[in-house]
Design a protein around this motif. Structure first.
Motif, PDB file in Angstrom:
ATOM      1  N   ARG A 150       0.837  -1.195   0.000  1.00 41.93           N
ATOM      2  CA  ARG A 150       0.000   0.000   0.000  1.00 41.93           C
ATOM      3  C   ARG A 150       0.873   1.247   0.000  1.00 41.93           C
ATOM      4  NH1 ARG A 150      -3.192   0.826   4.883  1.00 41.93           N
ATOM      5  NH2 ARG A 150      -4.648   2.004   3.590  1.00 41.93           N
ATOM      6  N   SER A 151       0.324   2.334  -0.543  1.00 40.74           N
ATOM      7  CA  SER A 151       1.043   3.601  -0.473  1.00 40.74           C
ATOM      8  C   SER A 151       0.068   4.760  -0.454  1.00 40.74           C
ATOM      9  CB  SER A 151       2.023   3.753  -1.642  1.00 40.74           C
ATOM     10  OG  SER A 151       1.342   3.729  -2.878  1.00 40.74           O
ATOM     11  N   LEU A 152       0.446   5.778   0.319  1.00 40.36           N
ATOM     12  CA  LEU A 152      -0.294   7.038   0.355  1.00 40.36           C
ATOM     13  C   LEU A 152       0.665   8.136  -0.058  1.00 40.36           C
ATOM     14  CD1 LEU A 152      -2.674   8.918   1.148  1.00 40.36           C
ATOM     15  CD2 LEU A 152      -1.761   8.903   3.488  1.00 40.36           C
ATOM     16  N   ILE A 153       0.322   8.835  -1.133  1.00 38.22           N
ATOM     17  CA  ILE A 153       1.124   9.948  -1.619  1.00 38.22           C
ATOM     18  C   ILE A 153       0.285  11.211  -1.428  1.00 38.22           C
ATOM     19  CG2 ILE A 153       2.513  10.835  -3.516  1.00 38.22           C
ATOM     20  CD1 ILE A 153       3.209   7.947  -2.709  1.00 38.22           C
ATOM     21  N   LEU A 154       0.752  12.117  -0.571  1.00 37.80           N
ATOM     22  CA  LEU A 154      -0.033  13.317  -0.304  1.00 37.80           C
ATOM     23  C   LEU A 154       0.747  14.560  -0.683  1.00 37.80           C
ATOM     24  CD1 LEU A 154       0.775  14.793   2.772  1.00 37.80           C
ATOM     25  CD2 LEU A 154       0.203  12.465   3.406  1.00 37.80           C
ATOM     26  N   SER A 155       0.013  15.561  -1.140  1.00 39.76           N
ATOM     27  CA  SER A 155       0.630  16.808  -1.603  1.00 39.76           C
ATOM     28  C   SER A 155      -0.152  18.004  -1.099  1.00 39.76           C
ATOM     29  CB  SER A 155       0.667  16.866  -3.135  1.00 39.76           C
ATOM     30  OG  SER A 155       1.590  15.951  -3.678  1.00 39.76           O
ATOM     31  N   GLY A 156       0.551  18.948  -0.464  1.00 41.57           N
ATOM     32  CA  GLY A 156      -0.055  20.244  -0.207  1.00 41.57           C
ATOM     33  C   GLY A 156      -0.233  20.956  -1.531  1.00 41.57           C
TER      34      GLY A 156
ATOM     35  N   GLU B 192      -5.637  18.451   9.167  1.00 43.03           N
ATOM     36  CA  GLU B 192      -6.168  17.797   7.967  1.00 43.03           C
ATOM     37  C   GLU B 192      -5.307  16.603   7.573  1.00 43.03           C
ATOM     38  OE1 GLU B 192      -5.797  20.959   8.453  1.00 43.03           O
ATOM     39  OE2 GLU B 192      -7.506  22.125   7.706  1.00 43.03           O
ATOM     40  N   SER B 193      -3.987  16.774   7.630  1.00 47.37           N
ATOM     41  CA  SER B 193      -3.080  15.680   7.290  1.00 47.37           C
ATOM     42  C   SER B 193      -3.233  14.527   8.268  1.00 47.37           C
ATOM     43  CB  SER B 193      -1.627  16.174   7.291  1.00 47.37           C
ATOM     44  OG  SER B 193      -1.451  17.216   6.351  1.00 47.37           O
ATOM     45  N   SER B 194      -3.450  14.850   9.533  1.00 47.63           N
ATOM     46  CA  SER B 194      -3.626  13.814  10.548  1.00 47.63           C
ATOM     47  C   SER B 194      -4.901  13.012  10.318  1.00 47.63           C
ATOM     48  CB  SER B 194      -3.659  14.454  11.943  1.00 47.63           C
ATOM     49  OG  SER B 194      -3.934  13.501  12.939  1.00 47.63           O
ATOM     50  N   ILE B 195      -5.985  13.700   9.991  1.00 44.98           N
ATOM     51  CA  ILE B 195      -7.254  13.010   9.725  1.00 44.98           C
ATOM     52  C   ILE B 195      -7.113  12.115   8.502  1.00 44.98           C
ATOM     53  CG2 ILE B 195      -9.648  13.384   8.977  1.00 44.98           C
ATOM     54  CD1 ILE B 195      -9.611  15.911  10.789  1.00 44.98           C
ATOM     55  N   MET B 196      -6.459  12.634   7.458  1.00 46.04           N
ATOM     56  CA  MET B 196      -6.220  11.823   6.263  1.00 46.04           C
ATOM     57  C   MET B 196      -5.450  10.552   6.609  1.00 46.04           C
ATOM     58  SD  MET B 196      -3.724  12.558   3.022  1.00 46.04           S
ATOM     59  CE  MET B 196      -4.481  14.077   2.486  1.00 46.04           C
ATOM     60  N   PHE B 197      -4.342  10.713   7.361  1.00 48.69           N
ATOM     61  CA  PHE B 197      -3.513   9.562   7.715  1.00 48.69           C
ATOM     62  C   PHE B 197      -4.299   8.552   8.535  1.00 48.69           C
ATOM     63  CE2 PHE B 197      -0.869   7.517  10.967  1.00 48.69           C
ATOM     64  CZ  PHE B 197      -0.048   6.741  10.158  1.00 48.69           C
TER      65      PHE B 197
ATOM     66  N   ARG C 143      -7.471   7.919   8.622  1.00 49.96           N
ATOM     67  CA  ARG C 143      -8.429   7.183   7.782  1.00 49.96           C
ATOM     68  C   ARG C 143      -7.709   6.151   6.921  1.00 49.96           C
ATOM     69  NH1 ARG C 143     -12.154  12.323   5.642  1.00 49.96           N
ATOM     70  NH2 ARG C 143     -13.085  12.835   7.676  1.00 49.96           N
ATOM     71  N   TRP C 144      -6.598   6.581   6.303  1.00 52.30           N
ATOM     72  CA  TRP C 144      -5.889   5.680   5.379  1.00 52.30           C
ATOM     73  C   TRP C 144      -5.261   4.499   6.118  1.00 52.30           C
ATOM     74  CZ3 TRP C 144      -0.741   4.214   4.845  1.00 52.30           C
ATOM     75  CH2 TRP C 144      -0.435   3.532   3.671  1.00 52.30           C
TER      76      TRP C 144
END
Length: 383
Positions: free
Chosen positions: A299-305, A369-374, A376-377
């Motif tokens: 699995r991978s999560l790629i996030l961008s501001g 926001e980044s914490s909530i995203m992480f 959930r993922w």
């Protein structure tokens, strides 16, 4: 020199090395933080490389939820040369500096509400050697390289787990941001190969997380003009370095170094990002590594501001698109309290790409926001 004097000196040297190597300590109080720490913190060194001459410094924070079962992450800040302590206090850790006029005393630390340690165990690792409080015993050591760093981190993780065997079964993720986007896919490949080829017990490798990752020099840097065209940039206030200076005031205080159990005399001035740290940037593009480890199903999560001009999200989209994986979930907004927090897309290689609305180059611009995203993922929920 007579033989008995030589043997005595050799014995004393050996004792010193044993005392320093692979040491760790539980930290219950930190200068600048009022009262006992509300989480479990361990700091220490793990020796890696030939004769364990590279002493890698780390901060380990247990999950505040269920450390026996929650995922185990190793976090690498970019640079190269930026200490992982930067991630701990500015991005996704349980501590932050209280921003107030500096009066010469130790800067104050306060608790955060958005820490990823609410749901995960995190090892914040200073790498490559020379970064943060990591140091080498060999003044003539070779210049670190991207590929060499990947091997060193792999060795570090295995040795750390040997000393903390209770975490071998926890789902393991390699995480980080910025320049570490060049190195992390290579680290994932190293760990994966080690699981299949050489090393028991296996690390329970599940995937990786990258924030605004540097991936391919040409692709990332050439996209800046495209991104800047007509784009409103972040304010000057968000770019101010004062908050960063607080970490340098703090980490260079002698009482702090004693509290963290930093080996005396191994480090001069601590810098949040020491761009003088030598590193052979021998990974020009990490796209081939993404291809290789995608085949293995991680699995991978790629996030961008979406306001980051250093590594614009448009270049990240371009290299993800170049992997040629089919789209499982089309581009859509992801929400927090019925408000758009960004946009996301999911691919057949178990890769999730997501933007953070109003985010900059690091998580610090939108930590909640980044914490909530992480959260959930990492728990397998849709963003």
């Amino acid at each position: 020199m007579s033989s008995w004097i030589f043997k005595l000196l050799l014995t004393q040297l050996f004792l010193v090395l044993i005392q320093h190597a692979d040491s760790s300590s539980i930290i219950r109080y930190l200068p600048g933080f009022e009262g006992p720490l509300p989480f479990e913190l361990e700091t220490g060194y793990i020796g890696v490389g030939e004769a364990e001459e590279d002493q890698m410094f780390y901060y380990f924070i247990k999950s505040e939820r269920n450390p026996k079962e929650d995922p185990l992450l190793v976090w690498l800040t970019g640079g190269p040369g930026c200490s992982s302590f930067s991630g701990l206090v500015y991005e996704n850790g349980p501590l932050a500096f209280k921003v107030e006029p500096y009066n010469g005393s130790i800067p104050s630390l306060v608790s955060t509400t958005y820490s990823w340690t609410k749901v995960a165990n995190i090892i914040y690792l200073d790498q490559p050697v020379g970064t943060g409080f990591s140091y080498s015993r060999n003044p003539l050591a070779d210049i670190p390289s991207d590929t060499g760093s990947a091997k060193r981190v792999h060795e570090f993780v295995r040795k750390w787990l040997d000393k903390h065997p209770e975490y071998f079964s926890n789902p393991f993720y390699v995480t980080g941001n910025s320049y570490s986007g060049k190195v992390i896919p290579s680290i994932v490949q190293e760990i994966s190969n080690g699981n299949y080829i050489c090393c028991k017990p296996q690390i329970n490798l599940q995937g990786y997380v990258l924030g605004n990752p540097l991936t391919d020099y040409d692709l990332d840097f050439n996209s800046r003009i495209q991104f800047a065209h007509g784009m409103a940039l972040i304010s000057d206030e968000l770019n101010e370095t004062y908050r960063y200076l607080l970490s340098e005031y703090w980490a260079n205080n002698e009482s702090v170094r004693r509290a963290l159990k930093v080996v005396k005399g191994t480090k001069g001035k601590w810098e949040r990002c020491d761009y003088n740290v030598r590193c052979n940037k021998d990974i020009i593009s990490s796209i081939p590594y993404h291809m290789n480890i995608s085949i293995k199903g991680y699995r991978s999560l790629i996030l961008s501001g979406d306001h980051d001009m250093t590594i614009p999200f448009v270049s990240t989209q371009d290299w993800i698109r170049s992997l040629n994986y089919s789209i499982i979930e089309k581009w859509r907004p992801w929400m927090i309290n019925n408000q758009v927090a960004g946009y996301t897309k999911t691919y057949a290689n178990r890769m999730t790409f997501a933007t953070v609305k109003g985010g900059g180059h690091t998580l610090e611009y939108k930590p909640e926001e980044s914490s909530i995203m992480f959260k959930r993922w990492i728990s397998g929920q849709p963003l």
